[in-house]
Design a protein around this motif. Structure first.
Motif, PDB file in Angstrom:
ATOM      1  N   GLU A 528       0.930  -1.197   0.080  1.00 12.31           N
ATOM      2  CA  GLU A 528       0.031   0.067  -0.023  1.00 12.31           C
ATOM      3  C   GLU A 528       0.779   1.250  -0.142  1.00 12.31           C
ATOM      4  N   MET A 564      -3.389   0.141  -3.159  1.00 13.26           N
ATOM      5  CA  MET A 564      -3.233  -0.898  -2.533  1.00 13.26           C
ATOM      6  C   MET A 564      -3.108  -1.924  -3.531  1.00 13.26           C
ATOM      7  N   ALA A 589      -8.037  -6.423   1.924  1.00 13.99           N
ATOM      8  CA  ALA A 589      -7.990  -4.957   2.106  1.00 13.99           C
ATOM      9  C   ALA A 589      -8.803  -4.598   3.629  1.00 13.99           C
TER      10      ALA A 589
END
Length: 851
Positions: A528, A564, A589
């Motif tokens: 990320e 990400m 996520a």
């Protein structure tokens, strides 16, 4: 004999009138001539409820001895022997005293129902097992006595006994629920308006759901397909496209306009598994609809309009929300589209809303069917059978004259074999080669590429058509088999993700390890960055492969949003695997966000707790510590005064006051320091094996002589504790018990052995503590009831529990039979004493039987 019927009076809180309503129903049935008895009803010394027992036959209760006390319980055998038509059984969630036939009262009720006896019972909403966590978050009290939801749901009738929070608090203030000495504490704790309102809402919603289930069952039993608009239910049809979020929000606004509106989002997938939906987008839409109070559903159906309407009618929906079609103008030649079809076939009982969005008429990709997935060796053998098989068969048939019809059947069988082995193309090759050989060798004129008889032309054409048809069916079956196996594997993976992640049972590293194992990769990492110009950082990584610092360094990368990505190393994945990988990436996520939110919540909770402790410390220092200091200063000033000549008695009294104030200061400061050590986690117990009779008597030094009766047998096994911590914990427990025990009534400190534990009970005969407040009395700076400010800073029980848990033990509060409170300190036994083993075993036997 049939099974008895169960009727339950459900309430939101104690005191709403469940038992009174049950007894009123019993009087009505007795007046009608029904044989009705009171199996067990607890009136809790409420005069109006007690009066209602008059005129009703009561089955005598069974008396059970337990830990030195005698407790009344329902005599199940006596009720079964009496065999009434109706039995009243109060408090369905009650836990029976050890020694009863069943552990729970609802199990007694099940036996009565099985014997054909109708039962009327009562239960509060907080005792339903599935609502334990919710009730604890509302009231701060964990309910120890629960009843399985299914027991209540199976009841033939559930009647809600409702009362507004204001009316219930008035009943409490008038002394109609609890004794006067417990009213103030109850009103300021469990019976706060907010608590009662939340519990009332839980009860109303639970009953409403049950009514809804009754309605659904009735419609199913009576085959009612027409929608009954008892309340607004809005179904949102999702395609997996980005417009779904707009539709969900629009449906939520529609639901808010009516009382009790409900939103149900449904995604319909084709049974062949071909879909263009984005797993990430569906995950986001699932989260959105659940955040807005709706539910998400996944349905399989090849005819999407029919499946959508069937789902809507099945849930008794009143409205359907769909998005405007994303198809381009030329695509309407294939049909009117889902929205138009649903609107046409919805009928008059379903309103259909077509909502515009940004994706209208922008087109959508169509799924492309994949080829057959047969093994390589099968395809090779299929081509051999399809190309080389017909000449070999022709050579074999040259020696035998079977006739054209039989020859064609043999060539057709060879074509079918080629289809079964290699699929479509080898079968078509077999049909083509076979038709040529049939024409050349077996169709007159022989050995020429012409056909004289038109009937033979038809036969050969049919032969080719049948071969092609069989080959296409085999190819389609192979493709569907492959798709089914693949989709089954995908569904198992996605089911694992949905179950574990939504329950919060999977950590980020566990999820990444699952990704690595599923796709056979060397390593998996979640990368990320804060913005497009910031460098990538690793949020989590598993595996032994080369470290990846950027997504472009990985063999496979799957973006998750703009900043990400899930990066895998080891091999390049085929395109068909990226759909499941996208679901893993979206869930990764979600897990990362959940972990960070949990960390922030923990930090906030720690800060809030620290602030609360500091505030309470300041309050304690400003009052509770200054009070003894003021008394000491006044006594010292008086002694030093030269204007007054004190007698020996007065001087001794002033000195005694100074000593008491100093002792009190020492106790308060000690508890403050102990609490500070517990809060900062610096308590390190030094565990060793000792006898209780060496430590417990030392803890009684701070209480008046004769205020405690000690019963610690010498035959008890040794305990593994820190002597200093145990002494301090026992001193606080005994001091607290003596403080609340009536004058002239000593506190009992008794110890006994239970399997591998040793239990110390501190028993007082004071006012006791209601079940709702038992959990809070162990919190720092809590005084129960009307304890004066000078009675301490409220740390004694908190410190005692903290020390008990630090030594691997527990500290809980129970009601003293006959009134009062019992503190139960449970410690780990170090093992039996060899010198007293036989005596200890015999001495512990009655205790084990009692427990």
């Amino acid at each position: 004999m049939g099974r008895g019927k169960l009727r339950i009076y459900l309430g939101a809180a104690p005191g709403v009138g469940k038992t009174y309503a049950m007894l009123s129903e019993a009087h009505r049935r007795v007046e009608r001539g029904t044989d009705c008895v009171v199996a067990f009803v607890e009136h809790h010394d409420r005069p109006r409820t007690e009066v209602m027992l008059h005129g009703l036959e009561q089955v005598p209760r069974r008396r059970l001895e337990y830990r030195g006390g005698v407790f009344p319980e329902m005599d199940l055998d006596a009720v079964l022997a009496r065999r009434p038509q109706v039995a009243l059984v109060d408090e369905l969630a009650h836990t029976n005293i050890p020694g009863s036939r069943n552990a729970k009262r609802w199990q007694d009720v099940e036996e009565l129902l099985a014997a054909g006896v109708d039962v009327i019972s009562t239960v509060n909403i907080q005792h339903l097992e599935s609502l334990g966590d919710v009730v604890e978050s509302i009231t701060g009290v964990r309910q120890q006595e629960t009843v399985p939801d299914e027991v209540v749901r199976r009841a033939d009738q559930v009647e809600l006994v409702d009362m507004s929070p204001e009316a219930l608090r008035r009943r409490m203030a008038h002394g109609n629920i609890y004794q006067p000495d417990k009213v103030d504490a109850a009103l300021s704790n469990y019976f706060r308006p907010g608590n009662l309102t939340a519990l009332r809402e839980l009860a109303l919603l639970w009953v409403a759901d049950r009514v809804d289930a009754y309605l659904t069952q009735y419609r199913s039993d009576h085959r009612v397909s027409r929608i009954w608009g008892s309340r607004e239910r809005i179904v949102v049809g999702l395609t997996g496209g980005p417009e779904g979020r707009t539709l969900i929000r629009r449906a939520a606004r529609l639901a808010e306009k009516g009382a009790g509106g409900e939103v149900l989002a449904v995604y319909i997938a084709r049974s062949d598994g071909l879909t263009s939906a984005s797993p990430k987008e569906l995950a986001l839409q699932r989260t959105l609809v659940e955040d807005l109070g709706g539910t998400f559903h996944h349905v399989v159906g090849d005819d999407i309009p029919a499946a959508l309407l069937a789902f809507a009618r099945g849930v008794n929906a009143t409205q359907i929300v769909l998005g405007s079609s994303r198809r381009r103008t030329w695509q309407y030649v294939f049909g009117p589209g889902v929205g138009a079809t649903v609107a046409r076939e919805s009928g008059s009982d379903l309103d259909v809303h077509i909502v515009t969005h940004d994706e209208v008429a922008k087109g959508r990709g169509l799924p492309v069917a994949r080829g057959a997935r047969l093994g390589r060796s099968r395809r090779v053998w299929g081509w051999i059978a399809g190309v080389a098989g017909p000449p070999v068969l022709a050579a074999l048939l040259s020696a035998v004259d079977l006739g054209l019809a039989n020859d064609m059947l043999l060539f057709l069988a060879l074509t079918v074999a080629a289809a079964l082995l290699g699929g479509l193309m080898p079968a078509l090759a077999s049909a083509a080669v076979g038709s040529l050989l049939l024409n050349y060798f077996y169709s007159p004129p022989l050995h020429r590429w012409t056909i004289a008889d038109p009937k033979n032309i038809v036969a050969i054409v049919i032969f080719v058509a049948v071969g092609a048809a069989v080959a296409s069916v085999v190819d389609l079956a192979a493709r569907r088999t492959h798709q089914a196996a693949r989709l089954r594997a995908e569904s198992e993976i996605l089911s694992f993700l949905a179950g574990n992640v939504l329950r919060g049972e999977t950590g980020l590293e566990d999820l990444l390890e699952r990704v690595r194992e599923t796709f056979g990769m060397e390593s998996a990492a979640l990368l990320e960055r804060a913005s497009d110009v910031e460098p990538w950082t690793c949020a989590g990584r598993v595996g032994q492969g080369r470290p990846v610092e950027r997504p472009d360094q990985a063999d496979v990368d799957m973006p998750v949003g703009d900043h990400m990505a899930l990066a895998l190393t080891g091999r390049v994945l085929p395109a068909e695997d990226r759909r499941v990988l996208a679901a893993f990436a979206a869930q990764a996520a979600v897990v990362l966000d959940r972990r960070r939110l949990q960390e922030e919540a923990d930090r906030a909770r720690t800060l809030a707790e620290g602030n609360r402790i500091r505030t309470a410390l300041l309050a304690a220092v400003s009052h509770d510590l200054r009070t003894p200091l003021a008394g000491i200063k006044a006594a010292v000033t008086s002694l030093r005064s030269e204007d007054v000549e004190w007698s020996e008695e007065d001087r001794a009294e002033l000195l005694e006051g100074i000593e008491e104030g100093a002792d009190r200061l020492d106790h308060l400061v000690g508890n403050l320091l102990d609490m500070s050590r517990l809060q900062t986690g610096t308590v390190t117990p030094l565990i060793r094996e000792i006898d209780l009779d060496e430590v417990v008597p030392m803890a009684l030094g701070g209480v008046p002589e004769g205020s405690v009766d000690l019963d610690v047998p010498e035959t008890l096994p040794m305990v593994a504790v820190d002597p200093g911590l145990l002494e301090r914990a026992m001193a606080n427990l005994v001091e607290n018990a003596v403080k609340y025990s009536p004058s002239g009534t000593p506190v009992l400190v008794a110890a006994s052995a239970l399997a591998d534990r040793v239990e110390v009970r501190v028993v007082d005969r004071g006012p006791g503590v209601p079940d709702e407040a038992k959990g809070r009395i162990f919190e720092p700076f809590q005084r129960y009831g009307d304890a004066p400010r000078g009675a301490g800073v409220g740390l004694g029980l908190a410190v005692a529990r903290g020390f008990a848990e630090a030594m691997g033990g527990t500290l809980d509060a129970e009601d003293t039979p006959g009134g009062g409170l019992t503190m139960v300190l449970t410690l780990r036994a170090a093992g039996p004493r060899p010198d007293l083993l036989p005596v200890a075993e015999h001495a512990a036997e009655p205790e084990r039987q009692a427990s």
